[in-house]
Design a protein around this motif. Structure first.
Motif, short mmCIF file in Angstrom:
data_model
loop_
_atom_site.label_atom_id
_atom_site.label_comp_id
_atom_site.label_asym_id
_atom_site.label_seq_id
_atom_site.Cartn_x
_atom_site.Cartn_y
_atom_site.Cartn_z
N GLU A 5 7.13 -8.27 7.89
CA GLU A 5 6.18 -7.07 7.05
C GLU A 5 7.24 -5.91 6.83
OE1 GLU A 5 3.12 -7.51 6.16
OE2 GLU A 5 3.19 -9.38 7.04
N GLU B 183 6.25 -5.58 1.17
CA GLU B 183 6.20 -4.81 0.06
C GLU B 183 5.32 -5.45 -1.12
OE1 GLU B 183 10.24 -4.42 -1.73
OE2 GLU B 183 10.91 -3.92 0.35
N ARG C 149 2.94 -7.39 -0.02
CA ARG C 149 1.28 -6.98 0.35
C ARG C 149 0.85 -5.62 0.19
NH1 ARG C 149 -1.05 -9.48 4.72
NH2 ARG C 149 0.77 -10.42 5.68
N ARG C 150 1.86 -4.98 0.42
CA ARG C 150 1.43 -3.28 0.14
C ARG C 150 0.87 -3.08 -1.25
NH1 ARG C 150 5.26 -2.65 3.89
NH2 ARG C 150 6.93 -2.31 2.66
N SER C 151 1.71 -3.68 -2.17
CA SER C 151 1.51 -3.51 -3.49
C SER C 151 0.26 -4.15 -4.15
CB SER C 151 2.66 -3.88 -4.33
OG SER C 151 2.74 -5.20 -4.61
N ARG D 202 -3.31 -2.25 -1.97
CA ARG D 202 -3.58 -0.84 -2.11
C ARG D 202 -4.28 -0.93 -3.45
NH1 ARG D 202 2.39 0.90 -3.74
NH2 ARG D 202 2.32 0.02 -5.94
N ASN E 98 -3.27 -6.86 6.79
CA ASN E 98 -3.52 -6.21 5.59
C ASN E 98 -4.45 -4.67 6.05
OD1 ASN E 98 -2.75 -8.04 3.75
ND2 ASN E 98 -4.89 -9.08 3.88
N HIS F 43 -3.35 -1.04 5.09
CA HIS F 43 -2.79 -0.86 3.79
C HIS F 43 -4.00 -0.68 2.78
CE1 HIS F 43 1.26 -2.15 4.81
NE2 HIS F 43 0.91 -3.26 5.37
#
Ligand SMILES: C[S@@+](CC[C@H](N)C(=O)[O-])C[C@H]1O[C@@H](n2cnc3c(N)ncnc32)[C@H](O)[C@@H]1O
Length: 211
Positions: free
Chosen positions: A27, A33, A35-37, A40, A56, A59
């Motif tokens: 992670e 990265e 996953r976060r983008s 969100r 998940n 985030h």
């Protein structure tokens, strides 16, 4: 009282232990990265299929109003429950049959899950059914390579791979399955995960609107 809606008894005890211990490190790299983008972008009533140990959850933005976590593996669920809050409900079922009304969901998240489900086409159909028109499907999945040589290697390895990886398949054409279910896959990007073996390096990533 448990917040789990249904009980199901199947799972991969060793893989859940291994995934919980090893996946957190990934992670901090490109996977995190991506996953976060992706996550969100969630908003409103959100379904996270194959929630695993809950990567998940940190985030999810404030725009998310309610979360349905879908996780059939009891060994994953016991870890997931520790990270849940009161806006979250856990469904102990496979995503092939979601206990969620038609068109009642604003966002579905599928990260590293379509590789492990029993029936990709049935899951793709369920995601299309529960999303409202204009709702979003957020996808981050490793897939069959577009390089024929790697795809053939994936096919050969896939005879054994699931036995060591909690049922994960490395030769799935998830993008096509989502397209057949009615999603517009033009918004899906193909990306590579650096530092990963060729057979698990190619991903589809993106947010698709439900038509
Ligand atoms: C590799 S883990 C990924 C977990 C999480 N989505 C993530 O991004 O870290 C795959 C997850 O899919 C779950 N799974 C397996 N079969 C499933 C099914 N039929 N429906 C929903 N989830 C399933 C597994 O139990 C496991 O938690």
């Amino acid at each position: 009282m448990s917040r789990t809606a249904v009980s199901a008894e199947r799972g991969h005890r060793v893989f859940a232990w291994f995934y919980a211990r090893t996946s957190a490190a990934a992670e901090n790299g490109p996977l995190g990265e991506y996953r976060r983008s992706l996550v969100r972008q969630a908003a409103g009533v959100t379904v996270d299929i194959g929630s695993g140990v809950g990567h998940n959850l940190p985030h999810l933005p404030a725009a998310v109003t309610q979360v349905h976590l879908v996780e059939p593996d009891p060994h994953m669920r016991s870890r997931l429950e520790a990270r849940m809050d009161d806006a979250m409900r856990l469904h102990a079922v496979g995503a092939e049959s979601l206990p969620i009304d038609d068109g009642s969901v604003d966002t579905v998240i599928s990260t590293l899950t379509m590789c492990s489900v029993d029936d990709v086409d049935a899951v793709a159909g369920e995601l299309h059914r529960v999303l409202r028109p204009g709702g979003k499907l957020l996808v981050m999945e490793h897939v069959r390579s577009i390089d024929g040589r790697i795809a053939r290697r994936q096919q050969r390895l896939d005879r054994l791979w699931p036995a060591f990886s909690g049922g994960c398949h490395i030769d799935r054409d998830t993008g096509s399955a989502l397209g057949h279910a009615g999603f517009d896959t033009a918004a899906l990007r193909r990306v590579e995960l650096p530092g990963t073996p060729a057979v698990t390096r190619e991903f589809v990533l993106g947010a698709m609107e439900r038509r």
